[in-house]
Design an enzyme around this catalytic site. Sequence first.
Site, PDB file in Angstrom:
ATOM      1  CB  SER A 103      16.015  38.922  26.362  1.00 36.34           C
ATOM      2  OG  SER A 103      17.032  37.945  26.353  1.00 36.34           O
ATOM      3  CG  LEU A 104      19.973  37.679  29.832  1.00 35.06           C
ATOM      4  CD1 LEU A 104      21.359  37.038  29.805  1.00 35.06           C
ATOM      5  CD2 LEU A 104      19.194  37.189  31.052  1.00 35.06           C
ATOM      6  CG  LEU A 127      16.365  27.792  30.330  1.00 31.48           C
ATOM      7  CD1 LEU A 127      15.046  27.480  29.629  1.00 31.48           C
ATOM      8  CD2 LEU A 127      17.090  26.516  30.699  1.00 31.48           C
ATOM      9  CB  ALA A 128      19.956  33.623  28.672  1.00 30.03           C
ATOM     10  CG  HIS A 147      14.099  31.858  21.925  1.00 26.52           C
ATOM     11  ND1 HIS A 147      14.622  31.010  22.879  1.00 26.52           N
ATOM     12  CD2 HIS A 147      14.912  32.952  21.900  1.00 26.52           C
ATOM     13  CE1 HIS A 147      15.712  31.555  23.408  1.00 26.52           C
ATOM     14  NE2 HIS A 147      15.896  32.736  22.847  1.00 26.52           N
ATOM     15  CG  ASP A 193       0.523  31.957  35.048  1.00 27.47           C
ATOM     16  OD1 ASP A 193       0.071  31.330  34.076  1.00 27.47           O
ATOM     17  OD2 ASP A 193       1.165  31.413  35.961  1.00 27.47           O
ATOM     18  CD  GLU A 196      23.948  35.964  20.533  1.00 28.28           C
ATOM     19  OE1 GLU A 196      24.027  34.865  21.094  1.00 28.28           O
ATOM     20  OE2 GLU A 196      23.086  36.803  20.814  1.00 28.28           O
ATOM     21  N   GLY A 211      23.681  32.820  24.885  1.00 25.89           N
ATOM     22  CA  GLY A 211      24.607  33.676  24.162  1.00 25.89           C
ATOM     23  C   GLY A 211      25.319  34.723  24.991  1.00 25.89           C
ATOM     24  CB  SER A 261      16.703  34.466  33.830  1.00 24.79           C
ATOM     25  OG  SER A 261      15.659  35.401  33.717  1.00 24.79           O
ATOM     26  NE  ARG A 284      14.790  38.155  22.912  1.00 26.01           N
ATOM     27  CZ  ARG A 284      15.890  37.394  23.002  1.00 26.01           C
ATOM     28  NH1 ARG A 284      17.084  37.966  23.128  1.00 26.01           N
ATOM     29  NH2 ARG A 284      15.804  36.081  22.951  1.00 26.01           N
ATOM     30  CB  ALA A 296      12.788  40.910  35.515  1.00 27.29           C
ATOM     31  NE  ARG A 335      17.858  35.204  18.358  1.00 28.89           N
ATOM     32  CZ  ARG A 335      17.904  35.251  19.693  1.00 28.89           C
ATOM     33  NH1 ARG A 335      16.785  35.460  20.371  1.00 28.89           N
ATOM     34  NH2 ARG A 335      19.040  35.081  20.330  1.00 28.89           N
ATOM     35  CG  HIS A 354      16.429  30.719  18.696  1.00 31.71           C
ATOM     36  ND1 HIS A 354      17.336  29.957  17.999  1.00 31.71           N
ATOM     37  CD2 HIS A 354      17.154  31.637  19.385  1.00 31.71           C
ATOM     38  CE1 HIS A 354      18.567  30.396  18.260  1.00 31.71           C
ATOM     39  NE2 HIS A 354      18.478  31.413  19.084  1.00 31.71           N
TER      40      HIS A 354
END
Length: 619
Positions: free
Chosen positions: A490-491, A109-110, A450, A327, A177, A112, A107, A485, A80, A389, A348
């Site tokens: 998300s991406l 770590l995504a 997750h 934060d 998915e 799929g 980001s 979600r 983002a 999920r 997840h």
Amino acid sequence: MSEKNEKAGEMGAAPAETMIADTARAHAIAPAETMASAAARTHVEDACESAGYRLQPECNGAAEAHDITCNVVIVGSGVAGLYCALNLPSTLSVVMLAKTTVDECDSMLAQGGICVQHDDADYAPFFEDTLRAGHYENRCESVDLMIRASRSIISDLVKRGVDFERDQAGNLRYTREGAHSRPRICFHGDITGDEITSTLLARVRELPNVRILEHTCMDDILIAQEESQVSVGIMTKNEAAAQGEADAAMQNATNVEDRDCAPLVTAASATQHNVKPRQPQTRCCGVLAHTGDGAQLRIFAGQTLWACGGIGGTYPRSTNFPSLTGDACAIAARHGIALEHMDYVQIHPTSLYSTRPGRAFLISESCRGEGAVLLDANGNRFTDELQPRDVVSAAIYRQMAAEDTDFVRLSFATMPKDEITGHFENIYKRCLEEGFDITREPIPVVPAQHYFMGGVQVDRNSATDVPGLYAAGETSCNGVHGKNRLASNSLLESLVFAQRAAWDMCRKLGVKAPVAQTYPEQPCGADAQAYKRLCAEAERKTCENATQTRPQTAAQTCTQNAVHDRPQTCAQNAGQSATPTKPCDAGRPGSQTEEQTCPQNPSPSDTDRTASSKEVVCA
């Protein structure tokens, strides 16, 4: 932890002066020019005063604080934040903050992939899949914008160098998915997030107008306040702390069933209910931060973007980096900035079970999309692995309770070995490191925190209710995901709404964005008809849910505004939301009164539009 992060940890955080000087050398900027001068800050004060605001006393800070002045400050270095920077013109000065290192963001770590509208006929199915996964509590206008922008986002990523999987003819391949009705997910092996984030980071590093400050943590925002309404309607820090403590107690009481996923909530970062927004009487003019060695920075900016991730670091078992501790949400609560759905946290279903402390390793949902199945202690399947999920996670928890075990098993037995070692190479290697060969045996898996669907409430342009302040990515709540979600949204959501934030900043700053908008603001033609139907369906479903869960409020009028910047669902009418809204026709494509043209979406190249002739499908 990556080798890069280990080295950073050994060396310790560099002093602020060193980091800024290094950044300046990288961009051929003199250090003296990099540090904001007193005259520069005076310019910020003058600009605020000319707009009817004055800086609050806390912006003055300690005398030894370092001042930086820029056009835009971006807090966060995930997709983002990076994509927002790439969608701002080179004439604007941009400062980006990374709490630790730039590669320690979720980001990266995504696994799929990233969703895309597969073809023209996929608008309604994609929309319906997103609504079903989100329990119809999604904000329809946001879902619509995300889907219609998706093809242009994928095309732009390809132009910037992102390497998605393709078939022998050079067409994009798609995987599937859970809860998706068809394959529509672009991917790069099982490290799609790494591929996209690393590529965008490389492009940002090429920009002469962007400075990245690592090991720099945001502490607060800098506020300018209207001269005529000083401190009216603002929650004090003591009030926010008291509210936070009460909400934290309530949150803890509702997470008994989350087992290892129960959050370590704090008064600053957890609120069960939405924070009431107030009429904007302040303006954000940057952020207050500190470096790894404790030096304080005041970064004055005309526009500020929060893109600093979610809340996974507050959970004992999470797939997130531990530095992601909500934060922005804590700061928003202190200032009375509207928050939304703070209790919407996604668990997840499948992380690799381990007794070792640290971040849980995710086993991508794509594995189940390609044929991996969940087994009980006797080797029998006990659920449909391709449900949403939250449904699959609940089924796993029930099975664990019935067997009195700490995990269930995931079997790859039906999947070809070359698919495992190819498509899921990273997962295969990591499991080998843990002593499991997924080509020969099932692996132990357990649910883990997750993703965070709530956050700082924003409108269709990612703007908060404080002028000059935006939020995007997991920090924000634009309503796309609803209560749960849909996998691989998300991406896409992060990129679409980070780009829209950049476009809105450009409009307000009077400059031209480097990437033009290629899709209309409202759906047209067949999409408009589908949108009207789906909005009505979402309203009906949320009314039903509200009636089932709160019978005493069933007589209330359901007035969901499916396209308003601050929508109110029927469930929110039942007491979940403190955000008022006006009734309107839920099927109306937009709330603007002026006539809008509906240009046809530009036709992408055959390479980007055509589905692979050898699509990856669910077993």
